[in-house]
Design a protein around this motif. Structure first.
Motif, PDB file in Angstrom:
ATOM      1  N   ASN A  83       0.848  -1.183   0.000  1.00 52.30           N
ATOM      2  CA  ASN A  83       0.000   0.000   0.000  1.00 52.30           C
ATOM      3  C   ASN A  83       0.885   1.235   0.000  1.00 52.30           C
ATOM      4  OD1 ASN A  83      -2.448   1.661   0.571  1.00 52.30           O
ATOM      5  ND2 ASN A  83      -1.451   1.954   2.546  1.00 52.30           N
ATOM      6  N   THR A  84       0.667   2.122  -0.959  1.00 53.46           N
ATOM      7  CA  THR A  84       1.463   3.348  -1.030  1.00 53.46           C
ATOM      8  C   THR A  84       0.555   4.544  -1.263  1.00 53.46           C
ATOM      9  OG1 THR A  84       1.800   3.129  -3.421  1.00 53.46           O
ATOM     10  CG2 THR A  84       3.464   2.152  -1.979  1.00 53.46           C
ATOM     11  N   GLY A  85       1.044   5.718  -0.951  1.00 54.06           N
ATOM     12  CA  GLY A  85       0.289   6.932  -1.172  1.00 54.06           C
ATOM     13  C   GLY A  85       0.097   7.205  -2.653  1.00 54.06           C
ATOM     14  N   GLY A  86      -0.961   7.957  -2.972  1.00 57.11           N
ATOM     15  CA  GLY A  86      -1.245   8.257  -4.357  1.00 57.11           C
ATOM     16  C   GLY A  86      -0.338   9.345  -4.908  1.00 57.11           C
ATOM     17  N   PRO A  87      -0.031   9.276  -6.209  1.00 56.86           N
ATOM     18  CA  PRO A  87       0.796  10.292  -6.859  1.00 56.86           C
ATOM     19  C   PRO A  87       0.018  11.589  -7.049  1.00 56.86           C
ATOM     20  CG  PRO A  87       0.017   8.715  -8.463  1.00 56.86           C
ATOM     21  CD  PRO A  87      -0.434   8.206  -7.129  1.00 56.86           C
ATOM     22  N   PRO A  88       0.681  12.673  -7.433  1.00 58.90           N
ATOM     23  CA  PRO A  88      -0.001  13.961  -7.600  1.00 58.90           C
ATOM     24  C   PRO A  88      -0.964  13.959  -8.774  1.00 58.90           C
ATOM     25  CG  PRO A  88       2.256  14.090  -8.398  1.00 58.90           C
ATOM     26  CD  PRO A  88       2.133  12.774  -7.694  1.00 58.90           C
ATOM     27  N   LYS A  89      -1.961  14.873  -8.696  1.00 54.86           N
ATOM     28  CA  LYS A  89      -2.896  15.059  -9.794  1.00 54.86           C
ATOM     29  C   LYS A  89      -2.229  15.844 -10.927  1.00 54.86           C
ATOM     30  CE  LYS A  89      -7.070  16.430  -8.780  1.00 54.86           C
ATOM     31  NZ  LYS A  89      -8.194  17.211  -8.197  1.00 54.86           N
ATOM     32  N   GLY A  90      -2.781  15.711 -12.117  1.00 52.76           N
ATOM     33  CA  GLY A  90      -2.276  16.510 -13.226  1.00 52.76           C
ATOM     34  C   GLY A  90      -2.633  15.908 -14.569  1.00 52.76           C
ATOM     35  N   SER A  91      -2.766  16.758 -15.565  1.00 55.23           N
ATOM     36  CA  SER A  91      -3.019  16.298 -16.925  1.00 55.23           C
ATOM     37  C   SER A  91      -1.715  15.799 -17.536  1.00 55.23           C
ATOM     38  CB  SER A  91      -3.581  17.439 -17.771  1.00 55.23           C
ATOM     39  OG  SER A  91      -2.600  18.456 -17.944  1.00 55.23           O
ATOM     40  N   ILE A  92      -1.816  15.059 -18.619  1.00 55.48           N
ATOM     41  CA  ILE A  92      -0.638  14.485 -19.261  1.00 55.48           C
ATOM     42  C   ILE A  92       0.344  15.572 -19.702  1.00 55.48           C
ATOM     43  CG2 ILE A  92      -1.729  14.449 -21.546  1.00 55.48           C
ATOM     44  CD1 ILE A  92       0.732  11.821 -20.106  1.00 55.48           C
ATOM     45  N   GLU A  93      -0.149  16.751 -20.043  1.00 58.99           N
ATOM     46  CA  GLU A  93       0.726  17.814 -20.516  1.00 58.99           C
ATOM     47  C   GLU A  93       1.461  18.534 -19.383  1.00 58.99           C
ATOM     48  OE1 GLU A  93      -1.176  19.760 -24.369  1.00 58.99           O
ATOM     49  OE2 GLU A  93      -2.654  19.557 -22.753  1.00 58.99           O
ATOM     50  N   ARG A  94       0.923  18.448 -18.187  1.00 59.07           N
ATOM     51  CA  ARG A  94       1.517  19.186 -17.063  1.00 59.07           C
ATOM     52  C   ARG A  94       2.422  18.329 -16.177  1.00 59.07           C
ATOM     53  NH1 ARG A  94      -0.355  24.228 -16.198  1.00 59.07           N
ATOM     54  NH2 ARG A  94      -2.199  24.904 -17.383  1.00 59.07           N
ATOM     55  N   LEU A  95       2.226  17.037 -16.197  1.00 55.73           N
ATOM     56  CA  LEU A  95       3.036  16.163 -15.350  1.00 55.73           C
ATOM     57  C   LEU A  95       4.463  16.071 -15.879  1.00 55.73           C
ATOM     58  CD1 LEU A  95       0.413  13.339 -14.806  1.00 55.73           C
ATOM     59  CD2 LEU A  95       1.318  14.832 -13.023  1.00 55.73           C
ATOM     60  N   THR A  96       5.421  16.147 -14.964  1.00 57.13           N
ATOM     61  CA  THR A  96       6.826  16.113 -15.367  1.00 57.13           C
ATOM     62  C   THR A  96       7.339  14.677 -15.426  1.00 57.13           C
ATOM     63  OG1 THR A  96       7.660  16.229 -13.095  1.00 57.13           O
ATOM     64  CG2 THR A  96       7.175  18.327 -14.204  1.00 57.13           C
ATOM     65  N   ALA A  97       8.470  14.513 -16.087  1.00 60.80           N
ATOM     66  CA  ALA A  97       9.104  13.198 -16.155  1.00 60.80           C
ATOM     67  C   ALA A  97       9.482  12.717 -14.761  1.00 60.80           C
ATOM     68  CB  ALA A  97      10.339  13.261 -17.055  1.00 60.80           C
ATOM     69  N   GLU A  98       9.895  13.645 -13.909  1.00 57.41           N
ATOM     70  CA  GLU A  98      10.268  13.285 -12.539  1.00 57.41           C
ATOM     71  C   GLU A  98       9.059  12.760 -11.762  1.00 57.41           C
ATOM     72  OE1 GLU A  98      11.110  16.090 -14.054  1.00 57.41           O
ATOM     73  OE2 GLU A  98      13.275  15.747 -14.279  1.00 57.41           O
ATOM     74  N   GLN A  99       7.897  13.376 -11.952  1.00 53.48           N
ATOM     75  CA  GLN A  99       6.685  12.907 -11.273  1.00 53.48           C
ATOM     76  C   GLN A  99       6.272  11.523 -11.758  1.00 53.48           C
ATOM     77  OE1 GLN A  99       4.336  16.429 -12.254  1.00 53.48           O
ATOM     78  NE2 GLN A  99       4.109  16.890 -10.073  1.00 53.48           N
ATOM     79  N   TRP A 100       6.413  11.282 -13.051  1.00 60.67           N
ATOM     80  CA  TRP A 100       6.112   9.960 -13.589  1.00 60.67           C
ATOM     81  C   TRP A 100       7.067   8.912 -13.017  1.00 60.67           C
ATOM     82  CZ3 TRP A 100       2.154   7.823 -15.939  1.00 60.67           C
ATOM     83  CH2 TRP A 100       1.239   8.632 -16.630  1.00 60.67           C
ATOM     84  N   GLN A 101       8.344   9.263 -12.948  1.00 58.19           N
ATOM     85  CA  GLN A 101       9.337   8.317 -12.456  1.00 58.19           C
ATOM     86  C   GLN A 101       9.106   7.995 -10.987  1.00 58.19           C
ATOM     87  OE1 GLN A 101      11.663   6.829 -14.534  1.00 58.19           O
ATOM     88  NE2 GLN A 101      11.859   5.475 -12.773  1.00 58.19           N
ATOM     89  N   GLU A 102       8.796   9.019 -10.192  1.00 58.47           N
ATOM     90  CA  GLU A 102       8.530   8.787  -8.768  1.00 58.47           C
ATOM     91  C   GLU A 102       7.274   7.952  -8.580  1.00 58.47           C
ATOM     92  OE1 GLU A 102       7.281  11.610  -5.106  1.00 58.47           O
ATOM     93  OE2 GLU A 102       9.286  12.001  -5.930  1.00 58.47           O
ATOM     94  N   GLY A 103       6.244   8.234  -9.389  1.00 62.17           N
ATOM     95  CA  GLY A 103       5.021   7.442  -9.316  1.00 62.17           C
ATOM     96  C   GLY A 103       5.269   5.996  -9.712  1.00 62.17           C
ATOM     97  N   PHE A 104       6.088   5.776 -10.732  1.00 56.44           N
ATOM     98  CA  PHE A 104       6.413   4.417 -11.182  1.00 56.44           C
ATOM     99  C   PHE A 104       7.144   3.647 -10.085  1.00 56.44           C
ATOM    100  CE2 PHE A 104       9.407   1.503 -13.395  1.00 56.44           C
ATOM    101  CZ  PHE A 104       8.461   0.638 -13.939  1.00 56.44           C
ATOM    102  N   GLN A 105       8.097   4.288  -9.433  1.00 59.96           N
ATOM    103  CA  GLN A 105       8.821   3.630  -8.358  1.00 59.96           C
ATOM    104  C   GLN A 105       7.906   3.319  -7.184  1.00 59.96           C
ATOM    105  OE1 GLN A 105      11.942   2.363  -8.011  1.00 59.96           O
ATOM    106  NE2 GLN A 105      11.222   1.652  -6.021  1.00 59.96           N
ATOM    107  N   SER A 106       7.085   4.297  -6.798  1.00 59.54           N
ATOM    108  CA  SER A 106       6.229   4.136  -5.628  1.00 59.54           C
ATOM    109  C   SER A 106       5.113   3.123  -5.862  1.00 59.54           C
ATOM    110  CB  SER A 106       5.638   5.492  -5.244  1.00 59.54           C
ATOM    111  OG  SER A 106       4.735   5.372  -4.169  1.00 59.54           O
ATOM    112  N   LEU A 107       4.407   3.248  -6.987  1.00 59.99           N
ATOM    113  CA  LEU A 107       3.244   2.402  -7.234  1.00 59.99           C
ATOM    114  C   LEU A 107       3.595   1.057  -7.858  1.00 59.99           C
ATOM    115  CD1 LEU A 107       0.585   4.910  -8.630  1.00 59.99           C
ATOM    116  CD2 LEU A 107       0.729   3.946  -6.337  1.00 59.99           C
ATOM    117  N   TRP A 108       4.597   1.045  -8.727  1.00 62.68           N
ATOM    118  CA  TRP A 108       4.879  -0.175  -9.489  1.00 62.68           C
ATOM    119  C   TRP A 108       6.088  -0.949  -8.954  1.00 62.68           C
ATOM    120  CZ3 TRP A 108       2.112  -2.501 -13.377  1.00 62.68           C
ATOM    121  CH2 TRP A 108       2.727  -3.578 -14.001  1.00 62.68           C
TER     122      TRP A 108
END
Length: 241
Positions: A83-108
């Motif tokens: 169980n992990t915390g949810g990643p930040p909200k945002g549209s595909i155009e506003r989310l940064t590569a760093e946010q995607w990478q952190e979300g991938f590590q945390s969730l996946w």
């Protein structure tokens, strides 16, 4: 469940706390973790957990090291709640590569690391229970939860795949998909409670302890024939089936 050893990730508050608390009540020896040392120690004291560990699941290798530490300290992990915390909200155009990478590590990757670290011991004992706490977003995309929608849907495929690999060893793995519950996460997303409840047939938010009871059942001996499932707890919010 008495005597079983459990590790619950992200358990300082919310749904993780509710699940860990219920496992304690059922007699399991429970280790819990979160990134905030003060909060996780306080949570452990309140629920009566056996062990509290500080861990940042957004960092590669952390979940693997955490499972290994619990195995060394408690002698093994029979029940693993990912169980992990949810990643930040945002549209595909506003989310940064760093946010995607952190979300991938945390969730996946935290899930992959946890599975790889815990499964060998479960196979040796021919018994294990693994739960992935995800979200109804895994089945029905929610506005602006772009990272969560994408990654959590993939996790359900992982649940089904791994469940088929380990079922013969007495190990079950299931996904728990909570809908809107009365937690801090809901407040962080900034969605008004009245707007949520009007869209829920049950006309209320879920109680964290209700999800805790579901998770405890899936972690029990009696649930040994339930595996590879994605079980929704949402008061009827989802329109599909």
């Amino acid at each position: 469940m008495r005597g079983r050893r459990a590790l619950v990730l992200g358990a300082s508050s919310g749904l993780g706390y509710a699940i860990a608390s219920q496992l304690v009540k059922e007699g399991a020896k429970v280790a819990i973790c979160s990134r905030d040392e003060t909060r996780i120690r306080d949570a452990a004291q309140r629920m009566g957990a056996t062990l509290a560990v500080t861990a940042d699941l957004t960092k590669p290798g952390t979940t693997k090291e955490l499972v290994e530490k619990i195995v060394e300290t408690m002698g093994g992990v029979d029940i693993l709640v990912l169980n992990t915390g949810g990643p930040p909200k945002g549209s595909i155009e506003r989310l940064t590569a760093e946010q995607w990478q952190e979300g991938f590590q945390s969730l996946w990757m935290s899930v992959v690391e946890g599975l790889q670290a815990a499964l060998p011991g479960m196979k040796e004992r021919h018994w294990g229970r693994i739960l992935l706490v995800t979200s109804v977003a895994a089945r029905e995309a929610m506005p602006l939860l772009t990272i969560s929608n994408g990654l959590r849907a993939g996790l359900m495929g992982l649940v089904k795949t791994v469940s088929n690999e380990v079922a013969e060893h007495g190990i079950t793995i299931n996904g728990v998909l909570p809908g809107y519950h009365g937690t801090e996460r809901l407040k962080e997303l900034g969605v008004p409670e009245d707007k949520n409840t009007s869209a829920i047939p049950a006309r209320r938010l879920g109680k964290p302890e209700e999800l805790g009871a579901l998770a405890a059942f899936l972690a029990s001996e009696q649930a040994g024939y339930i595996t590879g499932q994605s079980i929704v707890a949402d008061g009827g919010w989802m329109r599909g089936f």
